[in-house]
Write a protein that holds these residues in place. Structure first.
Motif, PDB file in Angstrom:
ATOM      1  N   ARG A 115      -4.786   1.821   3.495  1.00 45.15           N
ATOM      2  CA  ARG A 115      -4.737   3.230   3.073  1.00 45.15           C
ATOM      3  C   ARG A 115      -5.657   4.117   3.905  1.00 45.15           C
ATOM      4  O   ARG A 115      -5.365   5.303   4.128  1.00 45.15           O
ATOM      5  N   SER A 116      -6.754   3.560   4.424  1.00 39.05           N
ATOM      6  CA  SER A 116      -7.694   4.358   5.212  1.00 39.05           C
ATOM      7  C   SER A 116      -7.183   4.664   6.611  1.00 39.05           C
ATOM      8  O   SER A 116      -7.735   5.532   7.294  1.00 39.05           O
TER       9      SER A 116
ATOM     10  N   ASP B  27      -6.219   8.304   6.706  1.00 41.11           N
ATOM     11  CA  ASP B  27      -7.353   9.221   6.768  1.00 41.11           C
ATOM     12  C   ASP B  27      -7.979   9.254   8.159  1.00 41.11           C
ATOM     13  O   ASP B  27      -8.356  10.313   8.656  1.00 41.11           O
ATOM     14  N   LEU B  28      -8.084   8.098   8.807  1.00 40.42           N
ATOM     15  CA  LEU B  28      -8.659   8.046  10.149  1.00 40.42           C
ATOM     16  C   LEU B  28      -7.776   8.764  11.156  1.00 40.42           C
ATOM     17  O   LEU B  28      -8.269   9.478  12.043  1.00 40.42           O
TER      18      LEU B  28
ATOM     19  N   THR C  90       0.805  -1.225   0.000  1.00 39.82           N
ATOM     20  CA  THR C  90       0.000   0.000   0.000  1.00 39.82           C
ATOM     21  C   THR C  90       0.833   1.267   0.000  1.00 39.82           C
ATOM     22  O   THR C  90       0.602   2.185  -0.795  1.00 39.82           O
TER      23      THR C  90
ATOM     24  N   ARG D 239      -8.826  -1.785   4.395  1.00 43.54           N
ATOM     25  CA  ARG D 239      -7.654  -1.437   3.583  1.00 43.54           C
ATOM     26  C   ARG D 239      -6.727  -0.505   4.355  1.00 43.54           C
ATOM     27  O   ARG D 239      -7.178   0.488   4.934  1.00 43.54           O
TER      28      ARG D 239
ATOM     29  N   ILE E  62     -10.940  -1.072   9.589  1.00 40.36           N
ATOM     30  CA  ILE E  62     -11.226  -0.890   8.161  1.00 40.36           C
ATOM     31  C   ILE E  62     -10.601  -2.080   7.418  1.00 40.36           C
ATOM     32  O   ILE E  62      -9.858  -2.864   7.991  1.00 40.36           O
TER      33      ILE E  62
END
Length: 289
Positions: free
Chosen positions: A209-210, A213-214, A99, A207, A205
Motif C-alpha cells: 500500500r505504501s 504514497d511513495l 492489497t 507493505r 517498504i
C-alpha cells in the motif's frame, strides 16, 4: 478408547487432502513434526494403519479412505449446523483479498453491504493465497483458476500492470524505483523491480500500500495495477503496460457454502463491482475530465 477430539480428525483430513505433512502443516498453521506425531497418535488409538508413507508423501490405505469418507459426512453436517447458527445471530461473511482489491472494496463499501443487510463483513488483507479448505474464509480473490475440486470459481476479467511515477515529475524520477522488500515480494508484480531494476531501487517498504504514497511523493517509479495507477490523478505511467504481469482474476468460494444466502449476496455484489471496472482493470485508461 476415549473419544478423540475433532482437531485430530481435522489434522487427518488435511494430510489426506494435501498428500503430506508439509502441506497439511501450512494449512493448519502447525509444523510437519507436530502433524506427523498426531497422525501416529491417531493410528495408535484407532488401531488402524491409515497411511502408506513414502518419500513422495502420504497415501491413504483402505481404512484411511473409509475414515476420510465418514469424516466428510461429519464436516458437511457441522457446516449445516454452523450455517443455521449464523443465520440466527447475524452472519459474518469473511473475505480474503490482496492489497489493491481491498482498497477498491473499501472505496465502494456501500455497494457490498448496507444497514439493510442481515450480515456484516470481515475483510482480511494479504498477498498470500486465500485458503478455503477449512473455512478460514468464505470468499477469496485469486490470480489463477483454482485446482481444488471443492472450490467454485467465477472469472471477473484480466488485471494489467504498469510502472507509475508522480505526474509531471522531473525526468530523473524515471531512473529511480521504489519497491516492497524482497522477503515480502510474494506476487509477481512485487518481484518485478528486483528483477528488472536492481541497483536503481532507492527505497523499500514492507507493505504494498505504501508504494502508492511513495510514487505520489515523487520518490521514484512503482509497479502498480492499472486500476490503481490510472485512476489516480497524481500519477502518470512511466511506460507501457508490462505484459508479463497480466493475469486473470477469479472470485472463489467453497462449493458447499456458495449457496448460503449471505455469501451468494456478497459474491454477486463483488462480481458486479469488479466487472464494472473491467476496462480499467485490463489497462484501458479512463477518460479524464
Amino acid at each position: 478408547m476415549k473419544n478423540l477430539d475433532w482437531d485430530i480428525y481435522r489434522c487427518f483430513m488435511s494430510v489426506a487432502r494435501t498428500g503430506g505433512l508439509t502441506g497439511a502443516a501450512q494449512t493448519l498453521g502447525s509444523s510437519p513434526a507436530t502433524v506427523g506425531r498426531r497422525m501416529l497418535e491417531l493410528e495408535e488409538r484407532t488401531g488402524r494403519a491409515l497411511f502408506l508413507r513414502s518419500q513422495t508423501g502420504y497415501q491413504l490405505t483402505g481404512d484411511g479412505e473409509l475414515l476420510f469418507e465418514q469424516l466428510q459426512e461429519m464436516e458437511a453436517a457441522a457446516r449445516r449446523v454452523e450455517s443455521w447458527r449464523r443465520e440466527g445471530e447475524g452472519a459474518t461473511v469473511r473475505i480474503t483479498v490482496g492489497t489493491w482489491i481491498a482498497w477498491l472494496l473499501a472505496e465502494n463499501f456501500p455497494a457490498l453491504c448496507s444497514e439493510r443487510d442481515g450480515f456484516n463483513l470481515a475483510i482480511t488483507v494479504g498477498e498470500t493465497r486465500a485458503s478455503l479448505a477449512y473455512r478460514e474464509t468464505d470468499i477469496g480473490i485469486r490470480a489463477f483458476e483454482p485446482e481444488e475440486t471443492y472450490l467454485a470459481a467465477s472469472p471477473v476479467g484480466d488485471v494489467a500492470y504498469a510502472a507509475y511515477r508522480q505526474k509531471n515529475a522531473p525526468s530523473a524520477v524515471s531512473s529511480r524505483w521504489v519497491a516492497v522488500g524482497e522477503e515480502e515480494a510474494i506476487s509477481a508484480y512485487l518481484r518485478w523491480p528486483h528483477q528488472q531494476a536492481d541497483g536503481r531501487i532507492v527505497a523499500t517498504i514492507t507493505r504494498p500500500r505504501s508504494l502508492l504514497d511513495l510514487a505520489r511523493a515523487g520518490a521514484g517509479c512503482a509497479v502498480l495495477p492499472c486500476f490503481v495507477g490510472d485512476l489516480d490523478p497524481m500519477l502518470e505511467r512511466a511506460g507501457e503496460e508490462i505484459p508479463a504481469l497480466r493475469h486473470r482474476q477469479w472470485i472463489v468460494m467453497n462449493n458447499e457454502d456458495r449457496h448460503r444466502r449471505e455469501i451468494r449476496t456478497v459474491v454477486d455484489r463483488m462480481t458486479k463491482l469488479l466487472r464494472s471496472h473491467a476496462d480499467v482493470f485490463a489497462g484501458k485508461r479512463p477518460r479524464r475530465g
